[in-house]
Design a protein around this motif. Structure first.
Motif, PDB file in Angstrom:
ATOM      1  N   ILE A 362      49.544  34.045  34.935  1.00  0.00           N
ATOM      2  CA  ILE A 362      49.685  35.317  35.641  1.00  0.00           C
ATOM      3  C   ILE A 362      48.379  35.608  36.379  1.00  0.00           C
ATOM      4  O   ILE A 362      47.282  35.421  35.845  1.00  0.00           O
ATOM      5  CB  ILE A 362      50.040  36.441  34.653  1.00  0.00           C
ATOM      6  N   VAL A 363      48.499  36.062  37.633  1.00  0.00           N
ATOM      7  CA  VAL A 363      47.328  36.192  38.517  1.00  0.00           C
ATOM      8  C   VAL A 363      46.256  37.073  37.905  1.00  0.00           C
ATOM      9  O   VAL A 363      45.053  36.796  38.040  1.00  0.00           O
ATOM     10  CB  VAL A 363      47.766  36.747  39.893  1.00  0.00           C
ATOM     11  N   PHE A 364      46.650  38.122  37.202  1.00  0.00           N
ATOM     12  CA  PHE A 364      45.672  39.056  36.640  1.00  0.00           C
ATOM     13  C   PHE A 364      44.714  38.352  35.688  1.00  0.00           C
ATOM     14  O   PHE A 364      43.562  38.782  35.533  1.00  0.00           O
ATOM     15  CB  PHE A 364      46.398  40.191  35.916  1.00  0.00           C
ATOM     16  N   ALA A 365      45.161  37.275  35.040  1.00  0.00           N
ATOM     17  CA  ALA A 365      44.291  36.557  34.097  1.00  0.00           C
ATOM     18  C   ALA A 365      43.052  36.008  34.786  1.00  0.00           C
ATOM     19  O   ALA A 365      42.014  35.798  34.136  1.00  0.00           O
ATOM     20  CB  ALA A 365      45.069  35.427  33.429  1.00  0.00           C
ATOM     21  N   GLN A 366      43.145  35.768  36.114  1.00  0.00           N
ATOM     22  CA  GLN A 366      42.001  35.241  36.845  1.00  0.00           C
ATOM     23  C   GLN A 366      40.902  36.289  37.044  1.00  0.00           C
ATOM     24  O   GLN A 366      39.804  35.954  37.480  1.00  0.00           O
ATOM     25  CB  GLN A 366      42.462  34.716  38.211  1.00  0.00           C
ATOM     26  N   ARG A 367      41.193  37.538  36.728  1.00  0.00           N
ATOM     27  CA  ARG A 367      40.175  38.595  36.811  1.00  0.00           C
ATOM     28  C   ARG A 367      39.436  38.775  35.494  1.00  0.00           C
ATOM     29  O   ARG A 367      38.522  39.588  35.409  1.00  0.00           O
ATOM     30  CB  ARG A 367      40.827  39.925  37.223  1.00  0.00           C
ATOM     31  N   LEU A 368      39.866  38.037  34.434  1.00  0.00           N
ATOM     32  CA  LEU A 368      39.234  38.121  33.121  1.00  0.00           C
ATOM     33  C   LEU A 368      38.545  36.806  32.788  1.00  0.00           C
ATOM     34  O   LEU A 368      38.747  35.782  33.445  1.00  0.00           O
ATOM     35  CB  LEU A 368      40.281  38.423  32.042  1.00  0.00           C
ATOM     36  N   LEU A 369      37.729  36.823  31.715  1.00  0.00           N
ATOM     37  CA  LEU A 369      37.158  35.589  31.198  1.00  0.00           C
ATOM     38  C   LEU A 369      38.258  34.695  30.641  1.00  0.00           C
ATOM     39  O   LEU A 369      39.307  35.186  30.207  1.00  0.00           O
ATOM     40  CB  LEU A 369      36.155  35.899  30.084  1.00  0.00           C
ATOM     41  N   PRO A 370      38.045  33.377  30.594  1.00  0.00           N
ATOM     42  CA  PRO A 370      38.994  32.493  29.915  1.00  0.00           C
ATOM     43  C   PRO A 370      39.117  32.861  28.434  1.00  0.00           C
ATOM     44  O   PRO A 370      38.249  33.553  27.877  1.00  0.00           O
ATOM     45  CB  PRO A 370      38.372  31.098  30.104  1.00  0.00           C
ATOM     46  N   PRO A 371      40.176  32.418  27.763  1.00  0.00           N
ATOM     47  CA  PRO A 371      40.442  32.853  26.378  1.00  0.00           C
ATOM     48  C   PRO A 371      39.296  32.623  25.395  1.00  0.00           C
ATOM     49  O   PRO A 371      38.999  33.504  24.577  1.00  0.00           O
ATOM     50  CB  PRO A 371      41.678  32.034  25.992  1.00  0.00           C
ATOM     51  N   LEU A 372      38.644  31.445  25.426  1.00  0.00           N
ATOM     52  CA  LEU A 372      37.597  31.173  24.444  1.00  0.00           C
ATOM     53  C   LEU A 372      36.395  32.101  24.599  1.00  0.00           C
ATOM     54  O   LEU A 372      35.985  32.741  23.620  1.00  0.00           O
ATOM     55  CB  LEU A 372      37.164  29.709  24.502  1.00  0.00           C
ATOM     56  N   PRO A 373      35.774  32.213  25.786  1.00  0.00           N
ATOM     57  CA  PRO A 373      34.657  33.165  25.900  1.00  0.00           C
ATOM     58  C   PRO A 373      35.067  34.616  25.626  1.00  0.00           C
ATOM     59  O   PRO A 373      34.278  35.401  25.084  1.00  0.00           O
ATOM     60  CB  PRO A 373      34.171  33.002  27.338  1.00  0.00           C
ATOM     61  N   PHE A 374      36.327  34.955  25.981  1.00  0.00           N
ATOM     62  CA  PHE A 374      36.790  36.320  25.704  1.00  0.00           C
ATOM     63  C   PHE A 374      36.881  36.546  24.194  1.00  0.00           C
ATOM     64  O   PHE A 374      36.540  37.622  23.688  1.00  0.00           O
ATOM     65  CB  PHE A 374      38.148  36.541  26.372  1.00  0.00           C
ATOM     66  N   ALA A 375      37.327  35.529  23.450  1.00  0.00           N
ATOM     67  CA  ALA A 375      37.392  35.637  21.986  1.00  0.00           C
ATOM     68  C   ALA A 375      35.997  35.816  21.397  1.00  0.00           C
ATOM     69  O   ALA A 375      35.786  36.625  20.484  1.00  0.00           O
ATOM     70  CB  ALA A 375      38.068  34.408  21.400  1.00  0.00           C
ATOM     71  N   LEU A 376      35.025  35.070  21.919  1.00  0.00           N
ATOM     72  CA  LEU A 376      33.650  35.192  21.427  1.00  0.00           C
ATOM     73  C   LEU A 376      33.086  36.571  21.740  1.00  0.00           C
ATOM     74  O   LEU A 376      32.348  37.154  20.945  1.00  0.00           O
ATOM     75  CB  LEU A 376      32.778  34.096  22.045  1.00  0.00           C
TER      76      LEU A 376
END
Length: 406
Positions: A362-376
């Protein structure tokens, strides 16, 4: 006449649930305010993705990080103000009409706290304006990866001026919280959050999105000034009250506590706010925007959870002043456990949603960090939640034990 021996009605199931999870009036308004801010933040995030380019998103969040430098000008004085006021107000009775009764020494010292607070923040707000505007101007003008064609100059000046206005209001709110107006201040912060969000959304919708941060802060300032106008009697009476030789000795009573908090708070800026400017400088505004939006979501959750502790700062100080340490510890450990549980649960929900967006491209995911850095990022926020709870408990004792750690 109703007989006085009638049994007290049993609380409703909803009230019993609120009592079980530790929600009193102060927490309720604070959670509503921060819940609104978090929900409104999701709307703001959607509007940013809709109306701002990736480069403009980077400017948006870097503005916030640079304006957070006001913590260096504040030098942690808001924490000191709240605890000084709480320790003196514990011996006084402050009426809704602004009347104060109790020992003359506590009355005079309370008045002294307010006067010193206003003087400190008045000077600091001028310094902040004079220094931040040229500092930000130089930073954005000389960043090699800054997005071309982004009109950032007027929005930058606007957000610094708006932040300087709220900077002078915040110490009065901290003072009134220390005086026992915790729930009323929390209710006002709800109004501030709502008005600020409406101003920010208007700026984004009208395609003046980089003015949204200034609109958010400006709306908060307007709502705060309106509420303080109706509290003017108490404030004016204290400002007019004769202090004489009972004034607080700054260097003996305040500075030994304040400088430690100042160093801790300044360190906090470099720990939590330096990501966006560094990424903006070396990786460009789009990368800074992804980090900024992710941190904003993480901080929104943290701000709701920490309400279970922050709203207890003044009661902690009062209990310490009365040396009721058993009640203090019971209140702290219960509130800290409730805050951490909420924080951890919310982190799992947020990360799962981000992972879903990423897996389905989903395009909105490109406005966030990838899953691993976001989890950290979320993991560090949960750890910081525990540290912040302990720090607030110790600061209620007028102690700053996290100086070396910071």
């Amino acid at each position: 006449m109703i007989p006085s021996n009638l049994p007290t009605p049993a609380p409703s199931p909803f009230r019993r649930f609120l009592r079980l999870v530790g929600v009193d009036k102060a927490i309720g308004y604070t959670v509503l305010a921060r819940g609104w801010a978090s929900s409104a933040g999701l709307i703001t995030v959607a509007l940013i993705a809709r109306f701002l380019s990736p480069a403009e998103q980077g400017y948006y969040y870097t503005f916030g990080s640079l304006v957070a430098m006001q913590i260096i000008f504040e030098l942690g004085f808001s924490v000191v103000i709240l605890q000084l006021a709480a320790h003196e107000a514990a011996h006084l009775v402050i009426g809704e009409d602004g009347s104060i009764s109790g020992p003359a020494s506590a009355h005079a010292r309370l008045a002294s706290v307010l006067r010193k607070s206003l003087k400190w923040y008045g000077v600091a707000s001028v310094l902040m304006t004079v220094l931040l505007i040229p500092l930000g101007w130089h930073f954005f003008s000389t960043s090699p990866n800054s997005g071309a064609g982004v009109a950032w100059r007027a929005p930058w000046v606007a957000i610094v001026l708006a932040a300087s206005g709220t900077f002078q209001i915040d110490p009065i709110f901290s003072f009134l919280e220390g005086c026992g107006f915790v729930s009323k201040v929390a209710r006002t912060r709800l109004a501030q959050s709502m008005l600020g969000s409406l101003f920010a959304w208007s700026a984004l919708y009208l395609h003046h999105g980089l003015f949204a941060p200034a609109g958010l802060i400006g709306g908060q300032a307007i709502a705060g000034v309106v509420w303080l106008f109706f509290r003017r009697r108490l404030l004016v009476n204290l400002l007019r009250h004769s202090v004489g030789p009972l004034a607080i000795d700054w260097w003996q009573e305040v500075w030994p506590f304040q400088w430690r908090i100042a160093v801790s708070y300044a360190s906090g800026f470099f720990i939590f706010q330096l990501f966006n400017p560094i990424l903006f400088r070396f990786a460009g505004p789009a990368a800074a925007g992804r980090m900024g939006m992710s941190i904003n979501i993480s901080n929104a959750l943290a701000s709701v959870a920490i309400a279970w502790i922050n709203t207890k700062a003044a009661p902690f100080g009062s209990l310490i002043a009365r040396r009721d340490f058993d009640q203090l510890d019971r209140l702290f450990f219960r509130s800290a456990a409730q805050a951490f549980t909420l924080c951890l649960t919310g982190s799992i929900v947020i990360w799962s949603a981000a992972l879903f967006l990423d897996m389905h491209h989903i395009v909105f995911a490109q406005r966030l960090l990838p899953p691993l850095p976001f989890a950290l990022l979320l993991l560090s926020m949960n750890i910081n939640q525990m540290v912040s709870s302990m720090a607030l408990y110790l600061r209620a004792h007028k102690q700053e034990k996290f100086l070396a750690n910071s």
